[in-house]
Design a protein around this motif. Sequence first.
Motif, mmCIF file in Angstrom:
data_model
loop_
_atom_site.group_PDB
_atom_site.id
_atom_site.type_symbol
_atom_site.label_atom_id
_atom_site.label_comp_id
_atom_site.label_asym_id
_atom_site.label_seq_id
_atom_site.Cartn_x
_atom_site.Cartn_y
_atom_site.Cartn_z
ATOM 1 N N ILE A 26 42.673 52.576 21.723
ATOM 2 C CA ILE A 26 43.185 53.731 20.976
ATOM 3 C C ILE A 26 44.672 53.565 20.627
ATOM 4 N N CYS A 27 45.325 52.617 21.297
ATOM 5 C CA CYS A 27 46.778 52.430 21.113
ATOM 6 C C CYS A 27 47.033 51.471 19.947
ATOM 7 N N PRO A 28 47.699 51.945 18.885
ATOM 8 C CA PRO A 28 47.880 51.080 17.714
ATOM 9 C C PRO A 28 48.715 49.838 18.014
ATOM 10 N N PRO A 50 44.438 52.857 29.583
ATOM 11 C CA PRO A 50 44.592 53.867 28.539
ATOM 12 C C PRO A 50 45.996 54.462 28.567
ATOM 13 N N PRO A 51 46.508 54.897 27.397
ATOM 14 C CA PRO A 51 47.771 55.636 27.407
ATOM 15 C C PRO A 51 47.624 56.867 28.307
ATOM 16 N N THR A 52 48.739 57.352 28.852
ATOM 17 C CA THR A 52 48.671 58.468 29.812
ATOM 18 C C THR A 52 47.792 59.609 29.296
ATOM 19 N N ALA A 53 47.973 59.975 28.017
ATOM 20 C CA ALA A 53 47.252 61.127 27.467
ATOM 21 C C ALA A 53 45.749 60.890 27.359
ATOM 22 N N ALA A 54 45.322 59.646 27.411
ATOM 23 C CA ALA A 54 43.887 59.356 27.241
ATOM 24 C C ALA A 54 43.244 58.867 28.540
ATOM 25 N N PHE A 59 41.948 58.068 37.034
ATOM 26 C CA PHE A 59 42.200 56.672 36.631
ATOM 27 C C PHE A 59 43.333 56.091 37.471
ATOM 28 N N VAL A 60 43.086 54.935 38.030
ATOM 29 C CA VAL A 60 44.117 54.291 38.841
ATOM 30 C C VAL A 60 44.777 53.203 38.005
ATOM 31 N N VAL A 61 46.063 53.378 37.766
ATOM 32 C CA VAL A 61 46.787 52.389 36.952
ATOM 33 C C VAL A 61 46.934 51.107 37.781
#
Length: 243
Positions: A26-28, A50-54, A59-61
């Motif tokens: 989703i990240c351009p 995923p970006p924070t908002a998605a 979710f574990v970074v």
Amino acid sequence: MTPPLGAELVDRSPSAGDVTLFGHWICPYSVRVSFALAQRGIVHDVVDVPPTAARPRGFVVPTEFVEHSPRGEIPMVRIGADYRADSLPILDWLEESFDGRSLLPADEVGRALVRDRTVWIDAHVFAPMIGIYYGTDETRIADASTSLAAGLAAMGEWLEESPWLAGQEPTVAEAAVIPVYVRLDALRRLGFAGPVDPRVAEHITRCTALAGWNAVAWTDEQSSDFVGRFERYRAARRAQSQG
Ligand SMILES: N[C@@H](CCC(=O)N[C@@H](CS)C(=O)NCC(=O)O)C(=O)O
């Protein structure tokens, strides 16, 4: 069947497992890097961040991402033991690091043109693209839409001179703009009303025949997911400003 342009390339990366992209569809900015890796035939792993908002709940970074990403942003790439963030510097780094089908011309004048056009795309095409989907009022969305159409028309002038944005072959400039093409249908659904310059429409068709395109093209589900997220984002911002 004719293989897509670039598909015949031999991978020259030191070995599989040496290159990892931390990114998300989703990240351009991630899409630029995915496209370049695939177009150049660089074998790589992908770690989905995923970006924070998605990010899904819980979710574990990955620790590796947290430890090496200077600003917590995707895309980040690892080659061997080295890490880089920021899409355009990453594209340059890939050029320095790998032989094989380059996305930069051999001559300095050609390279300078690619760099100028890539920076221009960032300011005049990417910025209005983002302005459309983050737009929360009709006027701002319409202004961003007009600016995006103007940016695409200016690219159309370049495409009058050559089939690709900066010369006779696809370059980093194609990688820079490809996320716009990937989400064009979604942009329409989110308020992009402007015309797409016909020379750009032809360029989009040429880009869809590139090996890198297959790595980044969105399905209808991905387009709808993206549109849904920004419709909800806009609704939430409107509710906030009314409350
Ligand atoms: N200038 C950076 C921008 C990268 C960027 O803004 N990435 C976003 C996702 S599209 C991000 O990771 N934001 C931080 C976050 O989501 O926490 C680039 O060109 O790569």
